[in-house]
Design a protein around this motif. Structure first.
Motif, PDB file in Angstrom:
ATOM      1  N   GLU A 149       0.834  -1.212   0.000  1.00 53.20           N
ATOM      2  CA  GLU A 149       0.000   0.000   0.000  1.00 53.20           C
ATOM      3  C   GLU A 149       0.864   1.256   0.000  1.00 53.20           C
ATOM      4  O   GLU A 149       0.523   2.246  -0.649  1.00 53.20           O
ATOM      5  N   GLU A 150       1.998   1.214   0.709  1.00 51.17           N
ATOM      6  CA  GLU A 150       2.927   2.355   0.706  1.00 51.17           C
ATOM      7  C   GLU A 150       3.508   2.563  -0.694  1.00 51.17           C
ATOM      8  O   GLU A 150       3.654   3.690  -1.148  1.00 51.17           O
ATOM      9  N   VAL A 151       3.845   1.465  -1.373  1.00 47.82           N
ATOM     10  CA  VAL A 151       4.366   1.556  -2.742  1.00 47.82           C
ATOM     11  C   VAL A 151       3.306   2.166  -3.639  1.00 47.82           C
ATOM     12  O   VAL A 151       3.610   3.039  -4.475  1.00 47.82           O
ATOM     13  N   GLU A 153       0.816   4.186  -2.793  1.00 41.48           N
ATOM     14  CA  GLU A 153       0.647   5.607  -2.443  1.00 41.48           C
ATOM     15  C   GLU A 153       1.779   6.467  -3.001  1.00 41.48           C
ATOM     16  O   GLU A 153       1.559   7.576  -3.464  1.00 41.48           O
ATOM     17  N   ARG A 154       3.001   5.954  -2.960  1.00 42.23           N
ATOM     18  CA  ARG A 154       4.136   6.714  -3.502  1.00 42.23           C
ATOM     19  C   ARG A 154       4.012   6.898  -5.006  1.00 42.23           C
ATOM     20  O   ARG A 154       4.459   7.888  -5.560  1.00 42.23           O
ATOM     21  N   GLY A 155       3.383   5.933  -5.675  1.00 41.52           N
ATOM     22  CA  GLY A 155       3.247   5.981  -7.121  1.00 41.52           C
ATOM     23  C   GLY A 155       2.079   6.818  -7.597  1.00 41.52           C
ATOM     24  O   GLY A 155       1.961   7.103  -8.775  1.00 41.52           O
ATOM     25  N   GLU A 156       1.197   7.181  -6.685  1.00 42.39           N
ATOM     26  CA  GLU A 156      -0.005   7.943  -7.092  1.00 42.39           C
ATOM     27  C   GLU A 156       0.221   9.431  -7.034  1.00 42.39           C
ATOM     28  O   GLU A 156       1.011   9.983  -6.394  1.00 42.39           O
TER      29      GLU A 156
END
Length: 156
Positions: A149-151, A153-156
């Motif tokens: 989920e962190e990955v 969020e970083r990509g959005e």
């Protein structure tokens, strides 16, 4: 073998393991849905609502991650099949409350008893695990989910 290559192999093995589990779940869900004259999204909504008996359409969307169009079509199909009832929420007429009908509860109970259903498969799988294995598995999956989920969020 170098440590770097070993780390790649471990991560790839884990990824392939998750893919394989996901593939098996999808196949069982597709078969169970078909056996019960449901689409896969309808099946997913039915087994998501059933333990709670009622949910808002918004809550159901968050729980299933379905796009609004898929969610709406599946809800419409379940309403037409008289498996769920759809009523406006009292204090917010734009929000819909979805309630499992008696017919929907009967179908859910039938699905739960089917030996070939995903519900039965997971029941059998959890019975094979000790309490510690079960708890460790859930802990590991939560850690992986949090990281993924962190990955995202970083990509959005």
């Amino acid at each position: 073998m170098s440590l770097e290559k070993n780390a790649v192999l471990r991560s790839e093995k884990l990824l392939h393991s998750f893919w394989h589990v996901n593939h098996c779940i999808r196949r069982i869900v597709q078969r169970t849905a078909l056996e019960n004259d449901l689409t896969v999204p309808q099946y997913a909504l039915l087994i998501t609502i059933a333990p709670f008996e009622e949910m808002t359409q918004k809550q159901l969307g968050k729980a299933t991650f379905f796009p609004k169009s898929t969610l709406s079509q599946a809800v419409d199909g379940l309403v037409q099949a008289e498996l769920i009832k759809r009523n406006p929420v009292e204090d917010n007429r734009r929000e819909m409350l979805l309630t499992l009908s008696e017919k929907g509860q009967v179908l859910y109970d039938k699905i739960q008893k089917q030996e070939s259903s995903i519900l039965k498969a997971f029941e059998t799988a959890t019975e094979l695990l000790s309490e510690k294995q079960y708890d460790d598995l859930l802990t590991s999956q939560r850690q992986i989910t949090t990281l993924l989920e962190e990955v995202i969020e970083r990509g959005e």
